[in-house]
Design a protein around this motif. Structure first.
Motif, short mmCIF file in Angstrom:
data_model
loop_
_atom_site.label_atom_id
_atom_site.label_comp_id
_atom_site.label_asym_id
_atom_site.label_seq_id
_atom_site.Cartn_x
_atom_site.Cartn_y
_atom_site.Cartn_z
N ASP A 82 -14.46 4.47 -0.48
CA ASP A 82 -15.62 4.18 0.36
C ASP A 82 -16.75 5.19 0.15
O ASP A 82 -16.52 6.40 0.18
CB ASP A 82 -15.19 4.17 1.83
N GLY A 83 -17.95 4.70 -0.03
CA GLY A 83 -19.10 5.55 -0.28
C GLY A 83 -19.83 6.02 0.97
O GLY A 83 -20.79 6.76 0.87
N THR A 84 -19.41 5.59 2.16
CA THR A 84 -20.11 5.95 3.39
C THR A 84 -19.39 7.02 4.20
O THR A 84 -20.01 7.65 5.04
CB THR A 84 -20.25 4.73 4.32
N GLY A 85 -18.08 7.15 4.01
CA GLY A 85 -17.31 8.03 4.87
C GLY A 85 -16.85 7.37 6.15
O GLY A 85 -16.22 7.99 6.99
N TRP A 86 -17.15 6.09 6.32
CA TRP A 86 -16.75 5.36 7.53
C TRP A 86 -15.26 5.05 7.53
O TRP A 86 -14.62 5.09 8.57
CB TRP A 86 -17.52 4.06 7.68
N VAL A 87 -14.71 4.66 6.37
CA VAL A 87 -13.30 4.30 6.29
C VAL A 87 -12.48 5.58 6.40
O VAL A 87 -12.67 6.52 5.63
CB VAL A 87 -12.97 3.57 4.97
N GLN A 88 -11.59 5.63 7.38
CA GLN A 88 -10.82 6.83 7.64
C GLN A 88 -9.41 6.79 7.08
O GLN A 88 -8.97 7.71 6.43
CB GLN A 88 -10.77 7.10 9.15
N GLU A 89 -8.68 5.71 7.38
CA GLU A 89 -7.28 5.65 6.97
C GLU A 89 -6.78 4.22 7.05
O GLU A 89 -7.17 3.46 7.93
CB GLU A 89 -6.46 6.53 7.91
N ALA A 90 -5.88 3.89 6.15
CA ALA A 90 -5.24 2.57 6.18
C ALA A 90 -4.19 2.55 7.28
O ALA A 90 -3.30 3.39 7.31
CB ALA A 90 -4.60 2.26 4.84
N VAL A 91 -4.31 1.60 8.18
CA VAL A 91 -3.28 1.41 9.22
C VAL A 91 -2.11 0.67 8.59
O VAL A 91 -0.96 1.05 8.77
CB VAL A 91 -3.86 0.62 10.42
N ASP A 92 -2.42 -0.38 7.85
CA ASP A 92 -1.42 -1.15 7.12
C ASP A 92 -1.44 -0.67 5.67
O ASP A 92 -2.42 -0.84 4.97
CB ASP A 92 -1.73 -2.65 7.19
N GLN A 93 -0.36 -0.05 5.25
CA GLN A 93 -0.36 0.63 3.96
C GLN A 93 0.34 -0.14 2.84
O GLN A 93 0.37 0.33 1.70
CB GLN A 93 0.27 2.02 4.12
N ALA A 94 0.85 -1.32 3.14
CA ALA A 94 1.50 -2.12 2.09
C ALA A 94 0.47 -2.59 1.08
O ALA A 94 -0.66 -2.93 1.43
CB ALA A 94 2.21 -3.33 2.71
N PRO A 95 0.82 -2.63 -0.20
CA PRO A 95 -0.11 -3.13 -1.21
C PRO A 95 -0.54 -4.57 -0.91
O PRO A 95 0.23 -5.35 -0.34
CB PRO A 95 0.70 -3.08 -2.51
N LEU A 96 -1.74 -4.90 -1.31
CA LEU A 96 -2.25 -6.27 -1.15
C LEU A 96 -1.62 -7.12 -2.24
O LEU A 96 -1.61 -6.73 -3.41
CB LEU A 96 -3.77 -6.27 -1.25
N THR A 97 -1.10 -8.28 -1.84
CA THR A 97 -0.36 -9.10 -2.79
C THR A 97 -0.72 -10.58 -2.76
O THR A 97 -0.30 -11.32 -3.65
CB THR A 97 1.16 -8.99 -2.53
N GLU A 98 -1.49 -11.03 -1.75
CA GLU A 98 -1.75 -12.47 -1.67
C GLU A 98 -2.94 -12.80 -0.78
O GLU A 98 -3.29 -12.03 0.12
CB GLU A 98 -0.52 -13.21 -1.17
N VAL A 99 -3.54 -13.95 -1.05
CA VAL A 99 -4.61 -14.47 -0.21
C VAL A 99 -4.05 -14.69 1.20
O VAL A 99 -2.92 -15.15 1.36
CB VAL A 99 -5.17 -15.79 -0.79
N GLY A 100 -4.84 -14.32 2.19
CA GLY A 100 -4.44 -14.48 3.59
C GLY A 100 -3.80 -13.24 4.19
O GLY A 100 -3.67 -13.15 5.41
N GLN A 101 -3.40 -12.29 3.36
CA GLN A 101 -2.78 -11.07 3.87
C GLN A 101 -3.79 -10.30 4.73
O GLN A 101 -4.96 -10.19 4.39
CB GLN A 101 -2.31 -10.20 2.70
#
Length: 173
Positions: A33-52
């Protein structure tokens, strides 16, 4: 403005599969993130599919709460060519509402160890009630360029899946 989308492209010195793997890992998003707004992933599982669904802790001084959380829904998952998500909020009671903007990364191999990455921010589906209090685009090309500049060292410094870096290889006998 006739087109409701901004895009920036950079060449990253990493394979298309490596760049995709970094983007599909929500734990890297705060560093991208280029803004510093994103702090931390709450859900840390890798993205694997549409709808996740995956959630991120955020901070913005002008947000009514300062700290807040967004919910994202994977909109495109075309490994290793494209990944995109819609951003919104949890309205409670299991009801998720998405604002109509999309973050999308398109990846094109430029040889075996380089990837042309295009990051797009599109807001064509933002409803009028959101446009009444947010001016679009909320993010311009500079922010997108910063994000790609942050993505590059993450993808370039980490070995691709299935490889062993020399630093972690066992000593030779």
């Amino acid at each position: 403005m006739t087109e409701e989308k901004v895009s920036v492209t950079r060449t990253i010195a990493a394979s298309v599969t490596r760049v995709f793997a970094v983007l599909a890992d929500p734990t890297t998003h705060a560093r991208i993130d280029g803004t510093g707004w994103v702090q931390e992933a709450v859900d840390q599982a890798p993205l694997t599919e549409v709808g996740q669904i995956f959630r991120m802790d955020m901070y913005h001084a002008n947000h009514p709460n300062g700290d807040y959380q967004v919910v994202n829904k994977v909109h495109v998952f075309d490994e290793p060519h494209a990944i995109a998500w819609l951003t919104g909020e949890d309205k409670g009671g299991g009801r998720l509402e998405f604002g109509g903007w999309i973050w999308r990364y398109d990846l094109a191999p430029n040889g075996p160890l380089e990837t042309n990455v295009t990051l797009s921010y599109e807001w064509t589906a933002v409803p009028q009630h959101i446009r009444d209090y947010l001016e679009f685009p909320v993010f311009g090309p500079d922010h997108l360029g910063n994000s790609l500049d942050h993505l590059a060292p993450l993808a370039e410094s980490t070995p691709a899946a299935g490889t062993v870096s020399r630093a972690s290889s066992p000593p030779r006998a």
